[in-house]
Design an enzyme around this catalytic site. Structure first.
Site, PDB file in Angstrom:
ATOM      1  N   HIS A  72       0.803  -1.215   0.000  1.00 28.99           N
ATOM      2  CA  HIS A  72       0.000   0.000   0.000  1.00 28.99           C
ATOM      3  C   HIS A  72       0.838   1.267   0.000  1.00 28.99           C
ATOM      4  O   HIS A  72       0.317   2.344  -0.306  1.00 28.99           O
ATOM      5  CB  HIS A  72      -0.948  -0.004   1.208  1.00 28.99           C
ATOM      6  CG  HIS A  72      -2.026  -1.025   1.118  1.00 28.99           C
ATOM      7  ND1 HIS A  72      -3.303  -0.735   0.699  1.00 28.99           N
ATOM      8  CD2 HIS A  72      -2.018  -2.358   1.374  1.00 28.99           C
ATOM      9  CE1 HIS A  72      -4.041  -1.829   0.715  1.00 28.99           C
ATOM     10  NE2 HIS A  72      -3.281  -2.831   1.125  1.00 28.99           N
TER      11      HIS A  72
ATOM     12  N   ASP B 283       3.772   9.690  -1.071  1.00 27.93           N
ATOM     13  CA  ASP B 283       2.565   8.982  -0.651  1.00 27.93           C
ATOM     14  C   ASP B 283       2.235   7.912  -1.669  1.00 27.93           C
ATOM     15  O   ASP B 283       2.287   8.168  -2.881  1.00 27.93           O
ATOM     16  CB  ASP B 283       1.384   9.970  -0.555  1.00 27.93           C
ATOM     17  CG  ASP B 283       0.423   9.634   0.570  1.00 27.93           C
ATOM     18  OD1 ASP B 283       0.360   8.445   0.950  1.00 27.93           O
ATOM     19  OD2 ASP B 283      -0.252  10.542   1.067  1.00 27.93           O
TER      20      ASP B 283
END
Length: 492
Positions: A178, A390
Site C-alpha cells: 500500500h 505517498d
C-alpha cells in the site's frame, strides 16, 4: 458455520488443511473493540477502505481475515463478525515495540518513503520482524483450505508470502504493497534487502500503487536475486520446478457510493454550512486532512500559508485554513517532535494574524467519523494535499468524490500516487515553497468555469475506478488474467 470452527483457527478435518477458501492477511484485523456502558466489550467494523473493498468477497466465499486485534499480550480465539471469520494473531508488548514500532515504522516506513526521515537498522528489530511474520504465516497455513486464495497486505508482512509457500505450496498467494516501493539506490541501504525481496517473491502476484513502484521492485529483484526477469514476470527456479511471480500496478481507490450518499445527506450538508459559519463565513475555506506523519508535508503547507498571510496575498478576514492532523504513532519520538513542530508553527502564525473574529489556521489534532470528514470536504473551497511521498492518498479522491456540485479546487502533490489519476488537479512540488504559494493562490482565485471543468473530469475518473474495481482487478489478475487487462496504469 459449524461449531468446530469456533474453537480453532480453521483446520478441522485432520487433513492439515483449514476451511477457508479466501483469506486476507493484514497487520490489523478489520474490527475495533468497543467498550459498552456496562463495561462489556463488542466489535465494530473498522472504517478503512480495505475493509470496504474486501467485505463483499468475504461474504460470497468461505472467507477469513487474519491479523492482530490491537491489544498486546492478549490471546483471543477466532470469532465471527459480519460474515467473516476473524483469526487473531497474538502480539506481545515487545512484538509491538520491535516488529511494529521498530522495524515496520522506524526502518521500513522511512526507507520506503525516500528517506524523508532517516531509517534505523537494528538486528534485534529484524529478528522479531521475522518471528512475527512466521507467526502470521503459520496462522494462515492452518486456516486455508486446499488450493485457497490468500491476499497478504502491506509492508509489515513482506516475509509472509515465502514463509507461507514453504508451509503450503498448494495456495494461490497475492501481496499488495500500500505504500511506495523505493528506488534501487534507496532500497539497497536495507541490510536484509535480499531476504525481503525473496519474501515477496513467494507470492504469485505482487501489486503496487504506481507503475514506478512496480518498476522499482523489479529493478531490485534483478539486482539482489539470481532470478530471470522478462517484462513483468520473474522466473523462479526451485527444486520442485520453475514458477512465475508477476508484478504490476493496481491503484487503490475509495468507496465512491458511501462518499456520494454522505455528500447528499441533508444532515451533512447542514453541518458543512455550520462549519463555514463557525469560521466567520470567510470567502475561501482551505482544508488539509492528514495523519500526523512527516511524509504528509504538513509543515510545508503551513509555511506556505503563513508566508501568504505575511505577503498580504490572503487575509484572515477573507480566508481560513482548517488543518486536521489525526494522531499517529504517538509513542514514537520522531512523531512527538513533529507534533510539537507543527503546533508551534500554527501557534506563531495565529498569534501574529488572528483577530478577535477570525483565526488564520484552525488546527485539529483529532480523528473524526466519516460524516464529519465529508462535511469538511463540502465546506472547503480548496483542498491541499502536499505529501512529500505517498503511495496513493485517498483523501484527495474523497474530496473529489464529495464535490457533487462539481466545484472546488484540489492542490495535489506530484509525489502522491493520486497525481497519476487526478491530472486535472493543480499539481505542485511541495518542496518548492514559492511554487506551492502560487498554486494555492491559483486555487483560491480559480474561475468557476475552469473549476467545474477540472472537477468534472476528476470525478469521472474516480466514479469509474472505485475500491471494488480495485479489489476485483487484483483478484482477476491473481487468477491468471493478463496484467495489462487488469492493472490500472493511471493513464485513463
Amino acid at each position: 458455520m459449524a461449531e468446530t470452527k469456533a474453537n480453532n483457527s480453521g483446520a478441522t478435518d485432520g487433513s492439515g488443511y483449514g476451511d477457508y477458501d479466501f483469506i486476507v492477511v493484514s497487520n490489523r484485523l478489520p474490527v475495533d473493540r468497543v467498550t459498552g456502558e456496562g463495561g462489556g466489550n463488542s466489535w465494530r467494523r473498522s472504517p478503512g477502505g480495505l475493509v470496504t473493498a474486501l467485505a463483499p468477497v468475504m461474504a460470497k466465499t468461505e472467507g477469513a481475515w487474519i491479523g492482530w486485534h490491537g491489544a498486546a499480550d492478549e490471546v483471543l480465539k477466532p470469532f465471527d463478525h459480519d460474515n467473516m471469520r476473524l483469526v487473531p494473531v497474538e502480539l506481545s508488548a515487545d512484538d509491538v515495540e520491535l516488529y511494529y514500532e521498530g522495524f515496520s515504522n522506524a526502518t521500513l516506513w522511512p526507507l520506503y518513503h525516500d528517506v524523508i526521515a532517516p531509517p534505523e537498522f537494528h538486528r534485534t528489530w529484524w529478528e522479531v520482524y521475522k518471528a512475527v511474520n512466521r507467526r502470521f504465516a503459520e496462522a494462515t497455513a492452518e486456516s486455508a483450505a486446499e488450493g485457497a486464495t490468500v491476499w497478504v497486505q502491506d509492508y509489515q508482512l513482506q516475509l509472509v508470502p515465502k514463509l507461507l509457500r514453504e508451509l503450503r505450496p498448494d495456495l494461490k498467494i497475492g501481496f499488495f504493497n500500500h505504500i511506495p516501493f523505493p528506488p534501487l539506490e534507496i532500497f539497497a541501504q536495507l541490510p536484509w534487502r535480499r531476504q525481503v525481496i525473496e519474501g515477496l517473491l513467494g507470492a504469485d502476484l505482487v501489486g503496487f500503487q504506481r507503475p514506478s513502484d512496480s518498476s522499482n521492485f523489479l529493478r531490485c529483484v534483478r539486482r539482489f536475486s539470481g532470478h530471470t526477469i522478462k517484462s513483468q514476470h520473474v522466473n523462479i527456479r526451485t527444486d520442485d520446478g520453475d514458477r512465475i511471480c508477476r508484478a504490476g500496478a493496481f491503484p487503490i481507490s475509495i468507496d465512491v457510493d458511501q462518499i456520494n450518499q454522505l455528500a447528499k445527506s441533508p444532515e451533512v450538508i447542514e453541518r458543512a454550512r455550520q462549519i463555514r459559519e463557525e469560521l466567520g463565513n470567510p470567502k475561501t475555506v482551505l482544508l488539509g486532512v492528514d495523519r500526523l506523519d512527516y511524509t504528509k508535508g504538513i509543515q510545508h503547507r503551513i509555511k506556505a500559508y503563513g508566508e501568504l498571510l505575511e505577503d498580504g496575498r490572503v487575509t484572515v478576514e477573507d480566508a481560513a485554513l482548517i488543518q486536521v492532523a489525526s494522531p499517529s504513532r504517538e509513542r514514537v519520538e520522531s512523531y512527538r517532535l513533529l507534533r510539537e513542530e507543527i503546533e508551534g508553527a500554527v501557534g506563531r502564525i495565529n498569534g501574529t494574524y488572528d483577530t478577535l473574529s477570525n483565526t488564520a489556521i484552525r488546527y485539529l489534532h483529532h480523528s473524526y467519523p466519516k460524516e464529519e470528514m465529508v462535511a469538511l470536504y463540502l465546506a472547503a473551497d480548496v483542498m491541499l494535499v502536499t505529501a512529500l511521498r505517498d503511495g496513493m492518498n485517498l483523501v484527495a479522491k474523497e474530496y473529489v468524490a464529495s464535490r457533487t456540485g462539481v466545484n472546488g479546487a484540489l492542490v495535489l502533490s506530484e509525489f502522491a500516487g493520486a497525481a497519476d489519476h487526478l491530472k486535472q488537479a493543480i499539481l505542485v512540488n511541495p518542496h518548492d515553497i514559492d511554487g506551492l504559494k502560487d498554486a494555492i493562490m491559483r486555487a483560491v482565485e480559480i474561475a468557476p468555469g475552469e473549476s467545474t471543468r477540472r472537477m468534472r473530469v476528476m470525478r469521472r475518473q474516480i466514479l469509474q475506478n472505485d475500491v471494488e474495481q480495485w479489489s476485483q482487478s487484483f483478484l482477476r489478475a491473481l487468477d491468471g488474467e493478463t496484467l495489462g487487462k487488469t492493472a490500472g496504469s493511471g493513464n485513463e
